[in-house]
Scaffold this motif. Structure first.
Motif, PDB file in Angstrom:
ATOM      1  N   ALA A  72      31.378  18.990 -53.377  1.00  0.00           N
ATOM      2  CA  ALA A  72      31.474  20.152 -54.399  1.00  0.00           C
ATOM      3  C   ALA A  72      31.805  21.224 -53.675  1.00  0.00           C
ATOM      4  CB  ALA A  72      30.147  20.160 -55.204  1.00  0.00           C
ATOM      5  N   TRP A  73      32.509  22.039 -54.184  1.00  0.00           N
ATOM      6  CA  TRP A  73      32.969  23.282 -53.607  1.00  0.00           C
ATOM      7  C   TRP A  73      33.498  24.320 -54.758  1.00  0.00           C
ATOM      8  CZ3 TRP A  73      31.890  24.727 -48.755  1.00  0.00           C
ATOM      9  CH2 TRP A  73      32.448  25.931 -48.162  1.00  0.00           C
ATOM     10  N   ASP A  74      32.690  25.531 -54.962  1.00  0.00           N
ATOM     11  CA  ASP A  74      33.077  26.354 -55.732  1.00  0.00           C
ATOM     12  C   ASP A  74      32.849  27.554 -55.235  1.00  0.00           C
ATOM     13  OD1 ASP A  74      33.355  28.032 -57.971  1.00  0.00           O
ATOM     14  OD2 ASP A  74      32.048  27.232 -59.414  1.00  0.00           O
ATOM     15  N   VAL A  75      33.621  28.373 -54.533  1.00  0.00           N
ATOM     16  CA  VAL A  75      33.756  29.406 -53.558  1.00  0.00           C
ATOM     17  C   VAL A  75      32.523  30.550 -54.301  1.00  0.00           C
ATOM     18  CG1 VAL A  75      34.666  31.274 -52.579  1.00  0.00           C
ATOM     19  CG2 VAL A  75      35.824  29.049 -52.545  1.00  0.00           C
ATOM     20  N   ASP A  76      31.868  30.903 -53.545  1.00  0.00           N
ATOM     21  CA  ASP A  76      30.546  31.771 -53.851  1.00  0.00           C
ATOM     22  C   ASP A  76      29.584  31.174 -54.848  1.00  0.00           C
ATOM     23  OD1 ASP A  76      31.620  33.942 -52.102  1.00  0.00           O
ATOM     24  OD2 ASP A  76      32.779  34.858 -54.026  1.00  0.00           O
ATOM     25  N   ARG A  77      29.518  29.810 -55.046  1.00  0.00           N
ATOM     26  CA  ARG A  77      28.616  29.401 -55.964  1.00  0.00           C
ATOM     27  C   ARG A  77      27.950  28.175 -55.629  1.00  0.00           C
ATOM     28  NH1 ARG A  77      27.646  31.447 -60.813  1.00  0.00           N
ATOM     29  NH2 ARG A  77      27.002  29.504 -61.658  1.00  0.00           N
ATOM     30  N   VAL A  78      28.697  27.092 -55.270  1.00  0.00           N
ATOM     31  CA  VAL A  78      28.290  25.753 -54.878  1.00  0.00           C
ATOM     32  C   VAL A  78      29.012  25.266 -53.913  1.00  0.00           C
ATOM     33  CG1 VAL A  78      28.127  23.237 -56.017  1.00  0.00           C
ATOM     34  CG2 VAL A  78      27.863  25.363 -57.575  1.00  0.00           C
ATOM     35  N   ALA A  79      28.142  24.799 -52.870  1.00  0.00           N
ATOM     36  CA  ALA A  79      28.426  23.980 -51.780  1.00  0.00           C
ATOM     37  C   ALA A  79      27.561  22.802 -51.731  1.00  0.00           C
ATOM     38  CB  ALA A  79      28.355  24.566 -50.634  1.00  0.00           C
ATOM     39  N   GLU A  80      28.343  21.709 -51.767  1.00  0.00           N
ATOM     40  CA  GLU A  80      27.545  20.226 -51.695  1.00  0.00           C
ATOM     41  C   GLU A  80      28.126  19.339 -50.584  1.00  0.00           C
ATOM     42  OE1 GLU A  80      26.091  18.135 -55.199  1.00  0.00           O
ATOM     43  OE2 GLU A  80      27.814  16.680 -54.539  1.00  0.00           O
ATOM     44  N   TYR A  81      27.210  18.685 -49.771  1.00  0.00           N
ATOM     45  CA  TYR A  81      27.540  18.091 -48.665  1.00  0.00           C
ATOM     46  C   TYR A  81      27.001  16.610 -48.783  1.00  0.00           C
ATOM     47  CZ  TYR A  81      28.366  22.705 -46.901  1.00  0.00           C
ATOM     48  OH  TYR A  81      28.558  24.018 -46.866  1.00  0.00           O
ATOM     49  N   THR A  82      27.548  15.492 -48.863  1.00  0.00           N
ATOM     50  CA  THR A  82      27.166  14.184 -48.921  1.00  0.00           C
ATOM     51  C   THR A  82      27.373  13.500 -47.390  1.00  0.00           C
ATOM     52  OG1 THR A  82      27.533  14.027 -51.130  1.00  0.00           O
ATOM     53  CG2 THR A  82      27.043  12.080 -50.046  1.00  0.00           C
ATOM     54  N   VAL A  83      26.320  13.172 -46.779  1.00  0.00           N
ATOM     55  CA  VAL A  83      26.281  12.619 -45.531  1.00  0.00           C
ATOM     56  C   VAL A  83      25.633  11.457 -45.300  1.00  0.00           C
ATOM     57  CG1 VAL A  83      26.567  14.922 -44.402  1.00  0.00           C
ATOM     58  CG2 VAL A  83      24.220  14.282 -44.719  1.00  0.00           C
ATOM     59  N   GLU A  84      26.115  10.571 -44.515  1.00  0.00           N
ATOM     60  CA  GLU A  84      25.579   9.342 -44.180  1.00  0.00           C
ATOM     61  C   GLU A  84      24.364   9.569 -43.618  1.00  0.00           C
ATOM     62  OE1 GLU A  84      27.957   6.876 -41.716  1.00  0.00           O
ATOM     63  OE2 GLU A  84      29.997   7.437 -42.886  1.00  0.00           O
ATOM     64  N   GLY A  85      23.298   8.768 -43.999  1.00  0.00           N
ATOM     65  CA  GLY A  85      22.028   8.886 -43.548  1.00  0.00           C
ATOM     66  C   GLY A  85      21.019  10.192 -43.871  1.00  0.00           C
TER      67      GLY A  85
END
Length: 133
Positions: A72-85
């Motif tokens: 997810a990426w909404d500049v200045d509002r939302v950053a979401e990272y999905t990572v293995e493990g």
């Protein structure tokens, strides 16, 4: 950190754990955004970000949390990272007046992972990082 800066809850559903935090920050959303959405920012308080392509579906490698994608990426509002493990890590910023902001943070993972205490320590470092910025 005082209790008024970060409030956290944790839930467990089977083997899935979900940590939620509400963190009040002494900087505007625009000032906080680089701390959660750039390699330099994340490395300054959270964990070394070896790779971070700042866009939806970009690659991300967070040294202590794992490698994966920006989901997810909404500049200045939302950053979401999905990572293995490491599961899913979401930073959602909201305005709190003209000079402050609120971070709604979620970390969802399976099995053993980061504890509520680990994230509280990180948020203490985030507040200090923002004060120095």
């Amino acid at each position: 950190m005082s209790g008024s800066i970060a409030q956290g809850t944790s839930q467990t559903h089977g083997n899935t754990h979900i940590l939620h935090f509400l963190v009040r920050l002494p900087r505007s959303m625009e000032e906080v955004w680089p701390a959660v959405a750039t390699r330099e920012g994340l490395s300054g308080w959270c964990t070394a970000a070896d790779v971070l392509e700042p866009r939806l579906h970009g690659l991300v490698t967070l040294r202590d949390l794992g490698t994966g994608r920006v989901t997810a990426w909404d500049v200045d509002r939302v950053a979401e990272y999905t990572v293995e493990g490491g599961g899913r890590i979401r930073f959602h910023l909201e305005r709190d007046g003209d000079t402050a902001s609120v971070l709604r943070f979620t970390h969802e993972f399976r099995g053993e992972g980061e504890s509520e205490a680990d994230w509280r320590t990180r948020f203490e470092r985030l507040v200090e990082f923002l004060r120095r910025a």
